[in-house]
Design a protein around this motif. Sequence first.
Motif, PDB file in Angstrom:
ATOM      1  N   ARG A   1      14.282 -35.930  25.002  1.00  0.00           N
ATOM      2  CA  ARG A   1      14.473 -36.602  26.290  1.00  0.00           C
ATOM      3  C   ARG A   1      14.505 -35.595  27.439  1.00  0.00           C
ATOM      4  O   ARG A   1      13.931 -35.825  28.506  1.00  0.00           O
ATOM      5  CB  ARG A   1      15.765 -37.424  26.273  1.00  0.00           C
ATOM      6  CG  ARG A   1      15.702 -38.667  25.386  1.00  0.00           C
ATOM      7  CD  ARG A   1      16.967 -39.485  25.496  1.00  0.00           C
ATOM      8  NE  ARG A   1      16.898 -40.685  24.663  1.00  0.00           N
ATOM      9  CZ  ARG A   1      17.876 -41.566  24.562  1.00  0.00           C
ATOM     10  NH1 ARG A   1      19.002 -41.380  25.247  1.00  0.00           N
ATOM     11  NH2 ARG A   1      17.738 -42.627  23.774  1.00  0.00           N
ATOM     12  N   GLN A   2      15.181 -34.475  27.208  1.00  0.00           N
ATOM     13  CA  GLN A   2      15.238 -33.436  28.245  1.00  0.00           C
ATOM     14  C   GLN A   2      13.851 -32.854  28.504  1.00  0.00           C
ATOM     15  O   GLN A   2      13.451 -32.646  29.657  1.00  0.00           O
ATOM     16  CB  GLN A   2      16.199 -32.325  27.807  1.00  0.00           C
ATOM     17  CG  GLN A   2      16.336 -31.192  28.807  1.00  0.00           C
ATOM     18  CD  GLN A   2      17.094 -30.004  28.227  1.00  0.00           C
ATOM     19  OE1 GLN A   2      16.627 -29.346  27.303  1.00  0.00           O
ATOM     20  NE2 GLN A   2      18.287 -29.757  28.754  1.00  0.00           N
TER      21      GLN A   2
ATOM     22  N   SER B   1      10.824 -34.260  27.913  1.00  0.00           N
ATOM     23  CA  SER B   1       9.915 -35.224  28.540  1.00  0.00           C
ATOM     24  C   SER B   1      10.277 -35.439  30.001  1.00  0.00           C
ATOM     25  O   SER B   1       9.398 -35.647  30.844  1.00  0.00           O
ATOM     26  CB  SER B   1       9.948 -36.549  27.781  1.00  0.00           C
ATOM     27  OG  SER B   1      11.242 -37.124  27.800  1.00  0.00           O
ATOM     28  N   ARG B   2      11.572 -35.346  30.323  1.00  0.00           N
ATOM     29  CA  ARG B   2      11.995 -35.481  31.717  1.00  0.00           C
ATOM     30  C   ARG B   2      11.536 -34.281  32.537  1.00  0.00           C
ATOM     31  O   ARG B   2      11.068 -34.427  33.674  1.00  0.00           O
ATOM     32  CB  ARG B   2      13.517 -35.644  31.779  1.00  0.00           C
ATOM     33  CG  ARG B   2      14.041 -36.187  33.079  1.00  0.00           C
ATOM     34  CD  ARG B   2      15.460 -36.701  32.951  1.00  0.00           C
ATOM     35  NE  ARG B   2      16.347 -35.773  32.273  1.00  0.00           N
ATOM     36  CZ  ARG B   2      16.967 -36.022  31.127  1.00  0.00           C
ATOM     37  NH1 ARG B   2      16.764 -37.186  30.515  1.00  0.00           N
ATOM     38  NH2 ARG B   2      17.755 -35.136  30.572  1.00  0.00           N
TER      39      ARG B   2
ATOM     40  N   GLU C   1      14.855 -35.160  16.782  1.00  0.00           N
ATOM     41  CA  GLU C   1      14.958 -35.412  18.216  1.00  0.00           C
ATOM     42  C   GLU C   1      14.981 -34.125  19.024  1.00  0.00           C
ATOM     43  O   GLU C   1      15.095 -34.168  20.250  1.00  0.00           O
ATOM     44  CB  GLU C   1      16.218 -36.237  18.516  1.00  0.00           C
ATOM     45  CG  GLU C   1      16.165 -37.643  17.964  1.00  0.00           C
ATOM     46  CD  GLU C   1      15.008 -38.455  18.555  1.00  0.00           C
ATOM     47  OE1 GLU C   1      14.873 -38.466  19.798  1.00  0.00           O
ATOM     48  OE2 GLU C   1      14.238 -39.037  17.772  1.00  0.00           O
TER      49      GLU C   1
END
Length: 390
Positions: A161-162, A164-165, A257
Motif C-alpha cells: 500500500r505504501q 503503490s501510494r 504484502e
Amino acid sequence: MKERDARVWRDQALTACCMAAAAEGDPLLSSARRAAVLMDCLAVLRAAHRPDRAAQIGMGEFRHGLRGPLGALLPPVPGTADRRFDALHLFDKHGLVRDAVQDLCREHLVPHVALERHWPWARVRAEQEERRLYEILRRLPPEDYRRARALLAEYPAGPVRQLSRAWDQLWMRFDFFEAVSDWPWCHLDGWWYPCPICHWPMRVAQHAATIDVRCEAHAARGVHYRRTSGPAGLGPPELVGTGKKATPVRGLPASTEHLALTRPVWRYGALPTLLELDLRDQVQDLPHVTVEMYPGELRPDEYDLHITVAVPGRRTQRFRVDAKAWESVDALADALLERQPPPYPLTILLPDHQDHERHYLAARLRGRRITVTTLNRLVKRIKTACGVSR
C-alpha cells in the motif's frame, strides 16, 4: 591466443566458480543436485584452461579452491599483468557465501547450456531485466522519468500500500517488485529489516550461535547488526548495531504484502541513483554551482548529472557524471568499452568503498576521455573548483 578470447575464458571460469560456490553454500539444495551443479561447473572451468592444466583439476582441488583465493583456479590472461581476481574469496571468514557472488555471476556471465540446465536463468541473466527497466524509463515523459529514478532509490521496498501510494500513476507501469516472503535469505523469525541507507532488505547470516544482519551494499560503510540474545517475543527480534552507520531499524513482516525491487534493479538502478542523489545534495547549494539531473535526451546509458561550476573570472568547469554500482570494475570496464567513446569528457562515479579500484578502471578506459573518481573525491574537487575550502 588472443587476449580478448582469454578474457572470455577467464570470465567463463569465474562464472563457474561463482555458481559452484552458490551451490556449495545453499543449505536448501539436495546433495544430488549440488553434485550435479559442481560437476557441470567443473567441466566449464576445465574447458577454460589449457588441456594440460585442465587434466590436473579434479573435484577435490576444485572444492578446495573455492574456499580460498581464486587465483589457483582461474586461467591466466596472456599479455597482461592483470590478476584482479586472484585474491578474491567467494566465502567470508565464517564460511558463508559472500553477498557479492550473485552480482559477480551476472556481471561476468558467459552463457553455457550445461549451466542453464541447473541454474534458474532469471537469477543469472540480469542484464535483460536491467535493459527492460531502462527501456521503460526511456518511454516516460521527462518529469515522470526523473520521478521514477528518484522513486527507485526512495521506495525500493515496503508494504504494498505504501509503495503503490508513493509510485501513484507510475505503479502499474513497473513490474520489478517481488514479494519479500519469497526471499528466505532476509528472513529472521518471519521478519525482514530495511537498510537505513537504501531501504532494501538486509541479509540475515547465521554462523555458530551468532546471527548477523547486514546490508549487502552498505556493510562497508558500517550498516551491520547483530541479533540480541534476549527471549523471543511477539514482535520482531531486536537488533543491536555493530557498525558506525547502524542506526536503529525495526523489522517488518516477511509477508506477501511486503514487496521489494528485484535484485538487478536494486543493484543497477536504485544504488546508482542513491549515489547521484547524494552527490546532488552535497554540491547543489555551493556557490557558482548548477546541477542538472538527467539532462539532454535522458539517455540512461550516457550520463545522469551535468554539474557546472561557473566562477566569475575563471574558466567554466563542467562535469558529466555517470554513477555506477557494479561489484566488479573489471566487468564494468568491459561494458563501457563496448560503447562508442563519448564525444565529451565523462566522469564515472564509483562508491567510496571502491576507491582502491579507480586507478585500475581508469587504466582500462585510457584514451576514452573518461575520468574515474569516487563520491568524496568528486565533492572535494567541485568544492575546490568553486572556492569552498571544506
